[in-house]
Write a protein that holds these residues in place. Structure first.
Motif, PDB file in Angstrom:
ATOM      1  N   PHE A 175       0.831  -1.207   0.000  1.00  0.00           N
ATOM      2  CA  PHE A 175       0.000   0.000   0.000  1.00  0.00           C
ATOM      3  C   PHE A 175       0.865   1.257   0.000  1.00  0.00           C
ATOM      4  N   VAL A 176       1.875   1.281   0.846  1.00  0.00           N
ATOM      5  CA  VAL A 176       2.764   2.448   0.930  1.00  0.00           C
ATOM      6  C   VAL A 176       3.487   2.668  -0.400  1.00  0.00           C
ATOM      7  N   ALA A 177       3.886   1.575  -1.048  1.00  0.00           N
ATOM      8  CA  ALA A 177       4.595   1.678  -2.324  1.00  0.00           C
ATOM      9  C   ALA A 177       3.740   2.348  -3.402  1.00  0.00           C
ATOM     10  N   HIS A 178       2.421   2.187  -3.304  1.00  0.00           N
ATOM     11  CA  HIS A 178       1.516   2.732  -4.324  1.00  0.00           C
ATOM     12  C   HIS A 178       0.714   3.930  -3.827  1.00  0.00           C
ATOM     13  N   ARG A 179       0.988   4.391  -2.630  1.00  0.00           N
ATOM     14  CA  ARG A 179       0.142   5.421  -2.020  1.00  0.00           C
ATOM     15  C   ARG A 179       0.080   6.710  -2.845  1.00  0.00           C
ATOM     16  N   ASN A 180       1.220   7.196  -3.310  1.00  0.00           N
ATOM     17  CA  ASN A 180       1.220   8.448  -4.069  1.00  0.00           C
ATOM     18  C   ASN A 180       0.419   8.326  -5.364  1.00  0.00           C
ATOM     19  N   LEU A 181       0.525   7.170  -6.005  1.00  0.00           N
ATOM     20  CA  LEU A 181      -0.273   6.913  -7.205  1.00  0.00           C
ATOM     21  C   LEU A 181      -1.760   6.930  -6.868  1.00  0.00           C
ATOM     22  N   LEU A 182      -2.139   6.244  -5.798  1.00  0.00           N
ATOM     23  CA  LEU A 182      -3.550   6.154  -5.416  1.00  0.00           C
ATOM     24  C   LEU A 182      -4.106   7.523  -5.041  1.00  0.00           C
ATOM     25  N   PHE A 183      -3.293   8.313  -4.336  1.00  0.00           N
ATOM     26  CA  PHE A 183      -3.731   9.673  -3.990  1.00  0.00           C
ATOM     27  C   PHE A 183      -3.972  10.479  -5.259  1.00  0.00           C
ATOM     28  N   THR A 184      -3.073  10.352  -6.234  1.00  0.00           N
ATOM     29  CA  THR A 184      -3.203  11.109  -7.479  1.00  0.00           C
ATOM     30  C   THR A 184      -4.477  10.706  -8.219  1.00  0.00           C
ATOM     31  N   VAL A 185      -4.769   9.404  -8.268  1.00  0.00           N
ATOM     32  CA  VAL A 185      -6.009   8.931  -8.901  1.00  0.00           C
ATOM     33  C   VAL A 185      -7.223   9.562  -8.222  1.00  0.00           C
ATOM     34  N   ALA A 186      -7.270   9.471  -6.892  1.00  0.00           N
ATOM     35  CA  ALA A 186      -8.413   9.994  -6.143  1.00  0.00           C
ATOM     36  C   ALA A 186      -8.529  11.506  -6.293  1.00  0.00           C
ATOM     37  N   TYR A 187      -7.401  12.198  -6.233  1.00  0.00           N
ATOM     38  CA  TYR A 187      -7.430  13.657  -6.330  1.00  0.00           C
ATOM     39  C   TYR A 187      -7.914  14.109  -7.710  1.00  0.00           C
ATOM     40  N   GLU A 188      -7.438  13.442  -8.765  1.00  0.00           N
ATOM     41  CA  GLU A 188      -7.868  13.835 -10.110  1.00  0.00           C
ATOM     42  C   GLU A 188      -9.357  13.564 -10.315  1.00  0.00           C
ATOM     43  N   MET A 189      -9.887  12.585  -9.638  1.00  0.00           N
ATOM     44  CA  MET A 189     -11.312  12.302  -9.755  1.00  0.00           C
ATOM     45  C   MET A 189     -12.155  13.259  -8.927  1.00  0.00           C
ATOM     46  N   LEU A 190     -11.588  13.769  -7.821  1.00  0.00           N
ATOM     47  CA  LEU A 190     -12.376  14.555  -6.869  1.00  0.00           C
ATOM     48  C   LEU A 190     -12.050  16.043  -6.853  1.00  0.00           C
ATOM     49  N   GLY A 191     -10.796  16.401  -7.187  1.00  0.00           N
ATOM     50  CA  GLY A 191     -10.397  17.801  -7.095  1.00  0.00           C
ATOM     51  C   GLY A 191     -10.304  18.290  -5.669  1.00  0.00           C
ATOM     52  N   SER A 192     -10.276  17.370  -4.731  1.00  0.00           N
ATOM     53  CA  SER A 192     -10.221  17.704  -3.311  1.00  0.00           C
ATOM     54  C   SER A 192      -9.208  16.808  -2.624  1.00  0.00           C
ATOM     55  N   ALA A 193      -8.171  17.413  -2.045  1.00  0.00           N
ATOM     56  CA  ALA A 193      -7.152  16.634  -1.351  1.00  0.00           C
ATOM     57  C   ALA A 193      -7.713  15.996  -0.095  1.00  0.00           C
ATOM     58  N   ALA A 194      -8.564  16.729   0.620  1.00  0.00           N
ATOM     59  CA  ALA A 194      -9.142  16.193   1.852  1.00  0.00           C
ATOM     60  C   ALA A 194      -9.981  14.954   1.559  1.00  0.00           C
ATOM     61  N   ASP A 195     -10.794  15.015   0.506  1.00  0.00           N
ATOM     62  CA  ASP A 195     -11.617  13.854   0.149  1.00  0.00           C
ATOM     63  C   ASP A 195     -10.754  12.725  -0.402  1.00  0.00           C
ATOM     64  N   ALA A 196      -9.685  13.067  -1.107  1.00  0.00           N
ATOM     65  CA  ALA A 196      -8.769  12.039  -1.612  1.00  0.00           C
ATOM     66  C   ALA A 196      -8.117  11.285  -0.452  1.00  0.00           C
ATOM     67  N   GLU A 197      -7.749  12.003   0.603  1.00  0.00           N
ATOM     68  CA  GLU A 197      -7.166  11.357   1.784  1.00  0.00           C
ATOM     69  C   GLU A 197      -8.178  10.412   2.425  1.00  0.00           C
ATOM     70  N   ASP A 198      -9.437  10.842   2.490  1.00  0.00           N
ATOM     71  CA  ASP A 198     -10.482   9.977   3.048  1.00  0.00           C
ATOM     72  C   ASP A 198     -10.653   8.715   2.208  1.00  0.00           C
ATOM     73  N   VAL A 199     -10.593   8.878   0.891  1.00  0.00           N
ATOM     74  CA  VAL A 199     -10.703   7.725  -0.012  1.00  0.00           C
ATOM     75  C   VAL A 199      -9.557   6.755   0.238  1.00  0.00           C
ATOM     76  N   LEU A 200      -8.357   7.263   0.462  1.00  0.00           N
ATOM     77  CA  LEU A 200      -7.220   6.383   0.735  1.00  0.00           C
ATOM     78  C   LEU A 200      -7.401   5.623   2.040  1.00  0.00           C
ATOM     79  N   GLN A 201      -7.989   6.265   3.037  1.00  0.00           N
ATOM     80  CA  GLN A 201      -8.269   5.562   4.292  1.00  0.00           C
ATOM     81  C   GLN A 201      -9.249   4.408   4.053  1.00  0.00           C
ATOM     82  N   GLU A 202     -10.281   4.667   3.269  1.00  0.00           N
ATOM     83  CA  GLU A 202     -11.269   3.627   2.964  1.00  0.00           C
ATOM     84  C   GLU A 202     -10.637   2.516   2.124  1.00  0.00           C
TER      85      GLU A 202
END
Length: 302
Positions: free
Chosen positions: A22-49
Motif C-alpha cells: 500500500f505504501v509503495a503505491h500510495r502516491n499513485l492512489l492519492f493522485t487517482v483519487a485527487y484527479e477524480m475529486l479535485g479535493s485533497a481532503a476527500d482524496a485522503e479519506d478515499v485512501l483511508q477507505e
C-alpha cells in the motif's frame, strides 16, 4: 510455539506485506483519487477507505497489486464524487479545486502536470462521475479498457464508448495550446509586478479581453460570489489586493502559480490559464479549508 502464536505471526506478516504494498503505491492512489475529486481532503479519506478494504484482502489471490488497489480507489472515489456533487450544489460562490503545493519534478512530467492543473480539473468537473473516472484512468494512467471496466462496473465495450465521448468533451474545453512552464513563469512574474506596483495598464496588457476571474471563498472569507469577466473588471478587482500581502512564486498543481501571504498565513493561491500569450483564466482559492496542503509538498505519481 502454540497454534495461536503461529497464527498471530502469520497475521502480522500478512499485514506487514499489505502495508508495504500500500505504501509503495500510495502516491499513485492519492493522485487517482485527487484527479477524480479535485479535493485533497476527500482524496485522503478515499485512501483511508481503500486501506481498510485492502487490509482484509488475501494477497495470495491478487495477481496485480497495483491494478487491484487502483480498482478499490476508483470505486471509493466514485462513491465520494457523487456525495461531493451534492455538496457543491449548496457551495457559496464559485467552487475551485483544492490547490496542492507540488515539487518541480511534477512539472517535468508534462502529461501529469496538465492533468492536475486547475484549468484541467475544472474541465473534468463538466464530466459525469463515470466519464471522469474513465477519462482519468485511460488518458492519464493508461489503464487497459478491461481494467477500467472492472473499476467502474461496466463492460469493456461500454468503457470504450465512454472514453471516446469524454475525450471529445475534454478536447473542446481544454486550453487550446500547451504553454511552457517558462512562459507561465514569465506571465506570472509580470502579473506579480503589476499587482505589487498597482500599474493597472500593465495588468490590462496581460489580460485577454474575455478573461475570467474565479474566487473561491466558500462563504468563509471575502470573495466574489460570481465570476468576474472582462479585462477591465478583473484588473480593477486585482488592483484592490491588500498592500500588506506578499506575493511569492511557487509550483501549484504542477504549474507555476502565486501564493499570497498575510503575515505567516497563506491567504490566497492564484493559478492562471494562458491562451495565445494572454491570461484567459485566473483561479484564486481563498477558502482556508482548502489551503491546508499549501504548507508542505504533496507527492503526485502516475
Amino acid at each position: 510455539m502454540t497454534e495461536r502464536t503461529t497464527g498471530q505471526e502469520a497475521c502480522g506478516g500478512r499485514m506487514d506485506s499489505a502495508t508495504e504494498v500500500f505504501v509503495a503505491h500510495r502516491n499513485l492512489l492519492f493522485t487517482v483519487a485527487y484527479e477524480m475529486l479535485g479535493s485533497a481532503a476527500d482524496a485522503e479519506d478515499v485512501l483511508q477507505e481503500t486501506w481498510l478494504r485492502w487490509a482484509g484482502v488475501d494477497l495470495g489471490t491478487v495477481r496485480d497489486h497495483r491494478a487491484y488497489l487502483v480498482r478499490i480507489t476508483t470505486r471509493q472515489a466514485l462513491t465520494r464524487l457523487r456525495t461531493l456533487g451534492r455538496r457543491k450544489e449548496s457551495y457559496v460562490g464559485p467552487w475551485l479545486p483544492e490547490p496542492l503545493l507540488t515539487s518541480p519534478d511534477v512539472a517535468e512530467d508534462v502529461e501529469l502536470a496538465d492533468s492536475v492543473s486547475m484549468a484541467m480539473l475544472l474541465v473534468l468537473e463538466t464530466l459525469t462521475p463515470t466519464e471522469r473516472a474513465v477519462f482519468v484512468l485511460r488518458e492519464v494512467f493508461a489503464l487497459e479498457y478491461g481494467e477500467i471496466a472492472e473499476a467502474v462496473g461496466k463492460n469493456p465495450a461500454a468503457v470504450r464508448q465512454i472514453a471516446h465521448r469524454a475525450r471529445a468533451h475534454v478536447a473542446e474545453r481544454r486550453p487550446r495550446e500547451v504553454v511552457s512552464a517558462a512562459e507561465t513563469r514569465d506571465a506570472l512574474h509580470a502579473f506579480q509586478r503589476a499587482v505589487e506596483t498597482g500599474d493597472l495598464q500593465n495588468l490590462l496588457d496581460m489580460l485577454a479581453p474575455d478573461v475570467v476571474l474565479l474566487t473561491d471563498g466558500g462563504g468563509v472569507v471575502r470573495a466574489a460570489r460570481a465570476p468576474i469577466a472582462g479585462a477591465g473588471k478583473v484588473a480593477r478587482a486585482l488592483s484592490g489586493i491588500n498592500t500588506a500581502i506578499t506575493l511569492r512564486p511557487a509550483h501549484v498543481n504542477g504549474h507555476p502559480a502565486l501564493i499570497l501571504r498575510l503575515g505567516d498565513e497563506t491567504d490566497t493561491v492564484i493559478a492562471v490559464r494562458i491562451d495565445g500569450g494572454l491570461i484567459t483564466g485566473l483561479y484564486a482559492v481563498r477558502n482556508p479549508e482548502k489551503l491546508s496542503h499549501m504548507e508542505q509538498v504533496t507527492a503526485l505519481r502516475r
